[in-house]
Design a protein around this motif. Sequence first.
Motif: not given
Length: 161
Positions: A38-49
């Motif tokens: 979850f944390r990697s999806f949150l912190s590494e997405s350039t779109e800022g979900i």
Amino acid sequence: MRVRRSGCPINLTLENFGDRWSLIILRDAMFGGRRRSFRSFLSESTEGIASNILSDRLQRLTTNGMLTRASDPGHKQRILYSLTESAIELVPLMAFMGSWGIRHALPSFELSQRARVLEEGGPQLWAEFMAELRHIHLGSPAPEFSALAKMQAAYEAAISA
């Protein structure tokens, strides 16, 4: 049982994803080169979900059989998300969407490099990429060729240019 708006296969596919965030999450899982938390999806997405949207979409994608979730053996409180076979089979769709975006959406040069590699590699590279994703997410044997490495090298060359 969920009520379907119609039996149209395009509609049903779109209902399975829900919205653009679901495709972004699947993109990040595909091109990230590893199973994701979850944390990697949150912190590494350039779109800022936003975290509440991410949580909802991860649950939807898991319920719809696009992702699985399992405990991280190295960290008991972390959950890792993996692509399922049905999500891996979306590689050609992602390749076509990337190709369309290159031609019609004016993407950044750097961020379009992975899509260019997939477009130029065609179905042969897509198959190699899917084999690599099966290795990463489903535990299949490692392929001889790394499509991810080829895409990453093109991206890094674009950044350094």
